[in-house]
Motif scaffolding. Structure first.
Motif, PDB file in Angstrom:
ATOM      1  N   TYR A 117       0.835  -1.209   0.000  1.00 35.16           N
ATOM      2  CA  TYR A 117       0.000   0.000   0.000  1.00 35.16           C
ATOM      3  C   TYR A 117       0.870   1.260   0.000  1.00 35.16           C
ATOM      4  CZ  TYR A 117      -2.811   3.624   2.368  1.00 35.16           C
ATOM      5  OH  TYR A 117      -3.417   4.797   2.734  1.00 35.16           O
ATOM      6  N   LEU A 118       1.932   1.266   0.812  1.00 31.33           N
ATOM      7  CA  LEU A 118       2.831   2.425   0.866  1.00 31.33           C
ATOM      8  C   LEU A 118       3.518   2.644  -0.481  1.00 31.33           C
ATOM      9  CD1 LEU A 118       4.612   2.076   4.340  1.00 31.33           C
ATOM     10  CD2 LEU A 118       2.611   3.449   3.754  1.00 31.33           C
ATOM     11  N   GLU A 141       0.071   2.855  -3.521  1.00 32.03           N
ATOM     12  CA  GLU A 141      -0.957   3.889  -3.378  1.00 32.03           C
ATOM     13  C   GLU A 141      -0.404   5.189  -2.805  1.00 32.03           C
ATOM     14  OE1 GLU A 141      -4.881   2.905  -1.924  1.00 32.03           O
ATOM     15  OE2 GLU A 141      -4.490   0.775  -2.339  1.00 32.03           O
ATOM     16  N   LYS A 142       0.379   5.096  -1.752  1.00 36.72           N
ATOM     17  CA  LYS A 142       0.908   6.306  -1.110  1.00 36.72           C
ATOM     18  C   LYS A 142       2.148   6.836  -1.822  1.00 36.72           C
ATOM     19  CE  LYS A 142      -0.648   7.609   2.562  1.00 36.72           C
ATOM     20  NZ  LYS A 142      -1.616   8.682   2.770  1.00 36.72           N
ATOM     21  N   ARG A 143       2.805   5.950  -2.583  1.00 41.98           N
ATOM     22  CA  ARG A 143       4.005   6.307  -3.345  1.00 41.98           C
ATOM     23  C   ARG A 143       5.096   6.934  -2.465  1.00 41.98           C
ATOM     24  NH1 ARG A 143       1.867   9.296  -8.562  1.00 41.98           N
ATOM     25  NH2 ARG A 143       4.073   9.710  -8.703  1.00 41.98           N
ATOM     26  N   TYR A 144       5.306   6.321  -1.312  1.00 40.84           N
ATOM     27  CA  TYR A 144       6.370   6.779  -0.423  1.00 40.84           C
ATOM     28  C   TYR A 144       7.721   6.467  -1.050  1.00 40.84           C
ATOM     29  CZ  TYR A 144       3.337   7.627   3.668  1.00 40.84           C
ATOM     30  OH  TYR A 144       2.415   8.119   4.540  1.00 40.84           O
ATOM     31  N   SER A 188       0.357   4.904  11.158  1.00 44.76           N
ATOM     32  CA  SER A 188      -0.012   4.710   9.756  1.00 44.76           C
ATOM     33  C   SER A 188      -0.501   3.278   9.521  1.00 44.76           C
ATOM     34  CB  SER A 188       1.208   5.025   8.890  1.00 44.76           C
ATOM     35  OG  SER A 188       0.871   5.033   7.552  1.00 44.76           O
ATOM     36  N   GLY A 207       7.963  12.292  -3.043  1.00 47.03           N
ATOM     37  CA  GLY A 207       6.750  11.590  -3.442  1.00 47.03           C
ATOM     38  C   GLY A 207       6.316  11.918  -4.860  1.00 47.03           C
TER      39      GLY A 207
END
Length: 194
Positions: free
Chosen positions: A11-12, A15-18, A82, A174
């Motif tokens: 997910y990181l 979706e979050k593109r960390y 988180s 990001g």
């Protein structure tokens, strides 16, 4: 690694593109917490719904007793916050146990900066009569005049410089794009970028 942790790391990334560095740090922090929980519950399986505020605080105290800095404890708590928010979102748990836990305070380090004299000395270092020297001077002026991050300067393309609008397009953390005015950059930078 627990399957929920694997899904969270995905997910990181997706979706979050960390950044890779942030993901690696969060993964290490969560693996440390997973290890703590396996010991705490004396089990080879983790039941996330049993993790409460008291257990998380115990984990944080344990970190501090092991001489982990407050800054590192704060980052580990950010990873947990988180992660548990993700678990609630995915309906794996009903309630987020981290919601009322406060981040430990730590001394904020003031940013270091160059004096005007040091900056003037730096701007006099490149040779002003060679292509490389003028290029280096333009880069120094762009860096100093806009306040962009070094990584943003390194990754900048000529097409990101909008001379007629006195703007530069910067790709930051990001992969977020922002526009920065060139107004404070001296003329050598504008001339070089034409």
């Amino acid at each position: 690694m627990n399957k929920n942790l694997i899904e969270f790391i995905k997910y990181l990334k997706l979706e979050k593109r960390y950044s890779g560095h942030t993901i690696e740090s969060y993964q290490n922090d969560l693996l440390q917490f997973e290890s703590f929980l396996l010991n705490y519950f004396n089990s080879d399986k983790i039941f996330w719904h049993l993790v409460d505020k008291k257990i998380i605080r115990y984990f944080m105290i344990n970190l501090q007793e092991n001489k982990i800095s407050r800054r590192s404890v704060a980052r580990k708590l950010a990873a947990l916050k988180s992660f548990f928010k993700f678990l609630v979102r995915e309906e794996i748990i009903a309630k987020n146990p981290t919601i009322t836990i406060k981040t430990p305070k730590f001394d904020k380090k003031l940013p270091e900066f160059l004096s005007i004299e040091e900056m003037e000395d730096l701007l006099h270092l490149p040779e002003h009569n060679t292509f490389e020297g003028i290029r280096d001077l333009a880069l120094l002026e762009l860096f100093y005049g806009t306040g962009i991050r070094l990584s943003e300067l390194i990754n900048m393309k000529l097409s990101n410089i909008l001379i007629n609008e006195n703007l530069i397009r910067v790709i930051g953390k990001g992969q977020k794009e922002r526009v920065v005015p060139l107004a404070n950059s001296p003329s050598i930078c504008r001339e070089f970028c034409r």
